[in-house]
Design a protein around this motif. Structure first.
Motif, mmCIF file in Angstrom:
data_model
loop_
_atom_site.group_PDB
_atom_site.id
_atom_site.type_symbol
_atom_site.label_atom_id
_atom_site.label_comp_id
_atom_site.label_asym_id
_atom_site.label_seq_id
_atom_site.Cartn_x
_atom_site.Cartn_y
_atom_site.Cartn_z
ATOM 1 N N VAL A 48 36.148 25.245 35.958
ATOM 2 C CA VAL A 48 35.382 26.089 36.879
ATOM 3 C C VAL A 48 35.024 27.383 36.161
ATOM 4 N N GLY A 49 33.758 27.604 35.918
ATOM 5 C CA GLY A 49 33.322 28.854 35.286
ATOM 6 C C GLY A 49 33.147 29.918 36.351
ATOM 7 N N LEU A 50 33.724 31.094 36.112
ATOM 8 C CA LEU A 50 33.588 32.210 37.061
ATOM 9 C C LEU A 50 32.908 33.351 36.332
ATOM 10 N N THR A 51 31.791 33.813 36.887
ATOM 11 C CA THR A 51 31.084 34.881 36.197
ATOM 12 C C THR A 51 30.436 35.833 37.185
ATOM 13 N N GLY A 52 29.834 36.866 36.645
ATOM 14 C CA GLY A 52 29.209 37.902 37.458
ATOM 15 C C GLY A 52 29.040 39.108 36.555
ATOM 16 N N GLY A 53 28.152 39.994 36.905
ATOM 17 C CA GLY A 53 27.925 41.176 36.091
ATOM 18 C C GLY A 53 29.153 42.069 36.071
ATOM 19 N N ILE A 54 29.143 43.026 35.164
ATOM 20 C CA ILE A 54 30.255 43.977 35.093
ATOM 21 C C ILE A 54 30.405 44.673 36.450
ATOM 22 N N GLY A 55 31.653 44.720 36.932
ATOM 23 C CA GLY A 55 31.927 45.378 38.216
ATOM 24 C C GLY A 55 31.644 44.536 39.447
ATOM 25 N N SER A 56 31.363 43.246 39.250
ATOM 26 C CA SER A 56 31.030 42.405 40.411
ATOM 27 C C SER A 56 32.278 41.963 41.176
ATOM 28 N N GLY A 57 33.435 42.004 40.511
ATOM 29 C CA GLY A 57 34.674 41.630 41.199
ATOM 30 C C GLY A 57 35.374 40.424 40.599
ATOM 31 N N LYS A 58 35.092 40.126 39.329
ATOM 32 C CA LYS A 58 35.725 38.960 38.693
ATOM 33 C C LYS A 58 37.253 39.098 38.673
ATOM 34 N N SER A 59 37.731 40.277 38.250
ATOM 35 C CA SER A 59 39.188 40.471 38.181
ATOM 36 C C SER A 59 39.803 40.388 39.578
ATOM 37 N N THR A 60 39.100 40.925 40.543
ATOM 38 C CA THR A 60 39.596 40.883 41.926
ATOM 39 C C THR A 60 39.703 39.433 42.387
ATOM 40 N N VAL A 61 38.685 38.638 42.083
ATOM 41 C CA VAL A 61 38.684 37.226 42.499
ATOM 42 C C VAL A 61 39.743 36.430 41.739
ATOM 43 N N THR A 62 39.887 36.678 40.442
ATOM 44 C CA THR A 62 40.901 35.898 39.706
ATOM 45 C C THR A 62 42.300 36.244 40.213
ATOM 46 N N GLY A 63 42.504 37.492 40.628
ATOM 47 C CA GLY A 63 43.788 37.869 41.225
ATOM 48 C C GLY A 63 44.080 37.020 42.460
ATOM 49 N N LEU A 64 43.057 36.833 43.280
ATOM 50 C CA LEU A 64 43.227 36.015 44.498
ATOM 51 C C LEU A 64 43.448 34.546 44.140
ATOM 52 N N LEU A 65 42.711 34.063 43.130
ATOM 53 C CA LEU A 65 42.864 32.656 42.719
ATOM 54 C C LEU A 65 44.272 32.399 42.182
ATOM 55 N N LEU A 66 44.772 33.336 41.373
ATOM 56 C CA LEU A 66 46.128 33.190 40.829
ATOM 57 C C LEU A 66 47.153 33.154 41.963
ATOM 58 N N ALA A 67 46.913 33.976 42.992
ATOM 59 C CA ALA A 67 47.830 33.993 44.141
ATOM 60 C C ALA A 67 47.821 32.647 44.863
ATOM 61 N N HIS A 68 46.707 31.918 44.749
ATOM 62 C CA HIS A 68 46.605 30.571 45.316
ATOM 63 C C HIS A 68 47.184 29.520 44.368
ATOM 64 N N GLY A 69 47.661 29.946 43.208
ATOM 65 C CA GLY A 69 48.259 29.014 42.257
ATOM 66 C C GLY A 69 47.251 28.324 41.357
ATOM 67 N N ILE A 70 46.043 28.870 41.294
ATOM 68 C CA ILE A 70 45.023 28.271 40.416
ATOM 69 C C ILE A 70 45.023 29.004 39.073
ATOM 70 N N PRO A 71 45.238 28.267 37.963
ATOM 71 C CA PRO A 71 45.325 28.944 36.669
ATOM 72 C C PRO A 71 43.974 29.468 36.188
ATOM 73 N N VAL A 72 44.025 30.570 35.457
ATOM 74 C CA VAL A 72 42.803 31.239 35.000
ATOM 75 C C VAL A 72 42.902 31.485 33.495
ATOM 76 N N VAL A 73 41.833 31.175 32.788
ATOM 77 C CA VAL A 73 41.694 31.576 31.384
ATOM 78 C C VAL A 73 40.740 32.768 31.373
ATOM 79 N N ASP A 74 41.216 33.903 30.834
ATOM 80 C CA ASP A 74 40.473 35.154 30.886
ATOM 81 C C ASP A 74 39.821 35.420 29.523
ATOM 82 N N ALA A 75 38.503 35.302 29.460
ATOM 83 C CA ALA A 75 37.789 35.441 28.180
ATOM 84 C C ALA A 75 37.975 36.826 27.564
ATOM 85 N N ASP A 76 37.937 37.871 28.377
ATOM 86 C CA ASP A 76 38.116 39.230 27.846
ATOM 87 C C ASP A 76 39.502 39.403 27.237
ATOM 88 N N GLN A 77 40.486 38.810 27.923
ATOM 89 C CA GLN A 77 41.868 38.912 27.430
ATOM 90 C C GLN A 77 42.009 38.209 26.081
#
Ligand code: ADP
Length: 201
Positions: A4-33
């Protein structure tokens, strides 16, 4: 395992959304990291960057001086290409390694948080493309007010990214984050349902 690719412009809320996804137990690979991890002290890319751009891009504590590197690398296309030739293969390798590790761990879905997913055409390699959409002016406001970034810097970075309408066209799922945070969570809940449905199919 579905990607599942997750994207959006800078400041769109990607980190906020991945935080919620992780809380749901869905693993995330963070390209910036990953881009940060491959230039950590002790990583071969850091040494190669010092050889290419000079030892003063490494701080006394052994960490990369990002601003110093940027000042030397982004002067022209040739130097930028040199930087990319050192970092890109490492980033690609590490990204593939994290996807493989998730698959080996028995994950049925992985989210790839990648700001330049559409810019780089990587959306075509995903099973599901999720785009977070927020009006550019609102993104500028949030990044200046909440993250303390300089307005000119934010606008420059927005202008350097793919236009919002192009990104929207690539979306299988569009998350509207123009509203308050309370309006975001239910959309992420729905996304989680969609990911679970698809990964079981
Ligand atoms: P990205 O990772 O895409 O750059 P962030 O998740 O860091 O974006 O969000 C940018 C800023 O906006 C953060 O300070 C975040 O807390 C804030 N933010 C995200 N969504 C909302 C929202 N719906 N309302 C208000 N602020 C938000």
């Amino acid at each position: 395992m579905i990607k599942v690719g997750l994207t959006g412009g800078i400041g769109s809320g990607k980190s906020t959304v991945t935080g919620l996804l992780l809380a749901h137990g869905i693993p995330v690979v963070d390209a910036d990291q990953i881009a940060r991890d491959i230039v950590e002290p002790g990583q071969p890319a850091l040494q190669e960057l010092a050889e290419a751009f000079g030892p003063d891009i490494i701080r006394a504590d052994g960490s990369l001086d990002r601003a110093g590197l940027a000042a030397k690398a982004f002067v022209d296309a040739e130097h930028t290409a040199l930087l990319n030739s050192i970092t890109h293969p490492r980033i690609a390798e590490e990204t593939a390694r994290r996807f493989a590790a998730a698959e080996e761990a028995g994950e049925t879905a992985i989210v790839y948080d990648m700001p330049l997913l559409v810019d780089k055409g990587l959306d075509r390699q995903m099973d599901l493309v999720v785009v977070i959409d927020v009006d550019a002016e609102e993104r500028v406001r949030r990044l200046v007010d909440k993250r303390g970034l300089a307005e000119m810097d934010v606008r420059r970075r927005i202008d350097a990214q793919v236009p919002d309408d192009i990104r929207r066209v690539a979306a299988d799922v569009l998350i509207d984050n123009n509203g308050p945070l309370e309006a975001l969570a239910p959309q992420v809940d729905e996304l989680v349902e969609e990911i679970r449905r698809r990964s079981q199919a």
